[in-house]
Design an enzyme around this catalytic site. Structure first.
Site, mmCIF file in Angstrom:
data_model
loop_
_atom_site.group_PDB
_atom_site.id
_atom_site.type_symbol
_atom_site.label_atom_id
_atom_site.label_comp_id
_atom_site.label_asym_id
_atom_site.label_seq_id
_atom_site.Cartn_x
_atom_site.Cartn_y
_atom_site.Cartn_z
ATOM 1 N N HIS A 5 6.968 -1.347 5.811
ATOM 2 C CA HIS A 5 6.006 -0.978 4.775
ATOM 3 C C HIS A 5 6.596 -0.070 3.702
ATOM 4 O O HIS A 5 5.926 0.215 2.706
ATOM 5 C CB HIS A 5 4.785 -0.308 5.409
ATOM 6 C CG HIS A 5 3.996 -1.212 6.293
ATOM 7 N ND1 HIS A 5 3.043 -2.087 5.812
ATOM 8 C CD2 HIS A 5 4.038 -1.399 7.629
ATOM 9 C CE1 HIS A 5 2.523 -2.765 6.818
ATOM 10 N NE2 HIS A 5 3.107 -2.367 7.928
ATOM 11 N N LYS A 25 6.459 -8.469 2.613
ATOM 12 C CA LYS A 25 5.503 -7.512 2.056
ATOM 13 C C LYS A 25 5.863 -7.226 0.602
ATOM 14 O O LYS A 25 5.589 -8.042 -0.266
ATOM 15 C CB LYS A 25 5.449 -6.263 2.926
ATOM 16 C CG LYS A 25 4.858 -6.544 4.313
ATOM 17 C CD LYS A 25 4.764 -5.310 5.161
ATOM 18 C CE LYS A 25 3.983 -5.561 6.440
ATOM 19 N NZ LYS A 25 4.560 -6.592 7.306
ATOM 20 N N SER A 45 1.383 1.790 9.063
ATOM 21 C CA SER A 45 0.489 1.044 8.187
ATOM 22 C C SER A 45 -0.980 1.367 8.413
ATOM 23 O O SER A 45 -1.776 1.332 7.469
ATOM 24 C CB SER A 45 0.713 -0.463 8.382
ATOM 25 O OG SER A 45 0.461 -0.831 9.728
#
Length: 454
Positions: free
Chosen positions: A375, A405, A347
């Site tokens: 991610h 996320k 990230s």
């Protein structure tokens, strides 16, 4: 009002003074006991003062290095996240003060009647050039400036700042007219699904029918059919036999690393390797190999494994340097079980792990490969399966992911074999001793998976 421990110290002092002022009337044992109480009280006071001094020193060190962080309460709206910079932040920005002292509050404009906006995050702020007009139209801002300065001096609680009401009608048209949208790229809601109508409807319907659901750990009574259906859907997404839900992605990473490493015999950790050199490994039962830029949750899982009484060694290889990883693998005992852990999409740097190269090494060395797809899940791959799907890699042993996320909800999961799921369910403290996810959150996550497949 004195603190409790100071009250105790005062009482002890009085007992000591009374007893010692008239020793001829007090038995020696009483005087001795009073002296002991006094000494104990002084020790407690000294210890507490030492902690208070350490606390202040630690905070001051953060401030001196500009590392102190502050929370800013936000009020969600119908947009993915639409925030408004209220007068607290406005006055501070104009005065060129540090933003860490502001109260940032979301704009309360109503978007319920508008179609879903995949707009990321917006901040509504007032341009400095509009300050004069603001003060003409909003004279209370002049009063607020004094109150804001008092707040910064510590003379006023931030809760008492004016004009923080959530009612959108509390702001005048002049204030609304001069609010500008600024896009923030600091949120994890990559697809803007958190406010998608399907997610809102799923969460609302579940909350209306069952509230938050059984409030208990999954092993006791918190696990519902909704939870199980989500696990099976995540397993299909990742192409694994099964999956296990966790309260957060962080707890999932900590659990999978610590559990897999703690399967060794009960003895202390014996080694650590990092950078160009590696310490000699003294025949551990498990060796963990971790990319140096892995997420903090993977790092904490490895540290917990080292301290958990297991015969474990930790080797940290240079970021994405498979040659260095192979060198460390070669140095490890041949009889040790080997565990390689890595992010798939890092990230902070935005680069991908060489999953194809890792799988090639896995075939040679036979290590267990755990990849954190936090991610990349729903972002990469034809079906949103993550970086592994995007790279055509199907030989991972465990996929760790998050629902917080791109899925726009909350929670974590590990997609793996049925046997590994069973081990994590019984040994993973993050799931054993944590309350299960609320049913509305689970329903929203399931809706996110359906929407992502359209």
């Amino acid at each position: 009002m004195m603190r409790p421990y100071k009250d105790c110290v005062t009482i002890y002092r009085r007992i000591y003074i009374v007893c010692c002022s008239d020793l001829c009337c007090c038995r020696p044992a009483v005087a001795t006991a009073a002296a002991a109480l006094h000494n104990t009280a002084m020790s407690v006071l000294s210890s507490n003062d030492a902690w208070a001094s350490w606390l202040q020193h630690s905070l001051q060190k953060l401030r001196d290095n500009n590392l102190e962080r502050m929370l800013r309460p936000l009020v969600p709206t119908g947009c993915t996240v639409q925030v408004g910079d209220e007068q607290c932040a406005l006055i501070q920005w104009v005065a060129l003060m540090l933003p860490t002292h502001t109260y940032l509050v979301m704009s309360c404009m109503t978007y319920l009647d508008q179609p879903w906006q995949r707009c990321g995050v917006h901040i509504a702020c007032l341009a400095a050039a509009s300050l004069a007009l603001l003060l003409l139209c909003e004279p209370q801002a002049l009063i607020f400036m004094e109150e804001h300065e008092a707040w910064l001096r510590g003379q006023q609680s931030p809760d008492s700042c004016p004009d923080l009401a959530l009612d959108p009608g509390s702001r005048s048209p002049a204030m609304q007219q001069h609010l500008n949208r600024i896009v923030l790229f600091s949120v994890n809601d990559y697809l803007g699904l958190s406010t998608h109508p399907a997610l809102k409807a799923a969460a609302a319907n579940a909350a209306w029918q069952v509230g938050c659901g059984p409030r208990s750990s999954a092993l006791v009574s918190g696990f519902t059919t909704e939870h199980r259906q989500l696990e099976l859907e995540l397993a299909r997404l990742k192409g694994t036999e099964d999956a296990l839900l966790f309260p957060t992605g962080f707890s999932a990473n900590v659990a999978v690393v610590s559990v897999l490493a703690s399967a060794a015999d009960n003895s202390s950790a014996v080694g650590y390797a990092s950078g160009d050199t590696a310490t000699t490994i003294k025949q551990p039962k498990v060796v963990i190999f971790s990319d140096e830029l892995n997420h903090a949750s993977l790092i904490d899982g490895a540290r917990l494994a080292l301290r958990g009484g297991s015969d474990v060694a930790l080797c940290v290889y240079r970021h994405n340097d498979l040659a260095h990883l192979e060198q460390l693998l070669h140095q490890a005992p041949a009889t040790a079980r080997k565990l390689v852990i890595t992010d798939s999409l890092f990230s902070m740097d935005g680069d991908f792990a060489d999953l194809q190269g890792l799988v090639a090494l896995k075939r040679c060395w036979g290590f267990l490969l755990v990849v954190d797809e936090a991610h990349a899940t729903l972002v990469c791959g034809t079906h949103g399966g993550g970086a592994a799907e995007m790279m055509g890699v199907h030989e991972l042993d465990a996929y760790v992911g998050t629902l917080s996320k791109a899925a726009g909800a909350l929670g974590g999961f590990v997609a793996c074999s049925k046997d590994m799921r069973q081990l994590l369910l019984n040994r993973g403290r993050g799931v054993v001793y944590s309350t299960a996810l609320p049913v509305p959150v689970v329903a929203a996550a399931r809706a996110a998976l359906r929407v992502s497949q359209r």
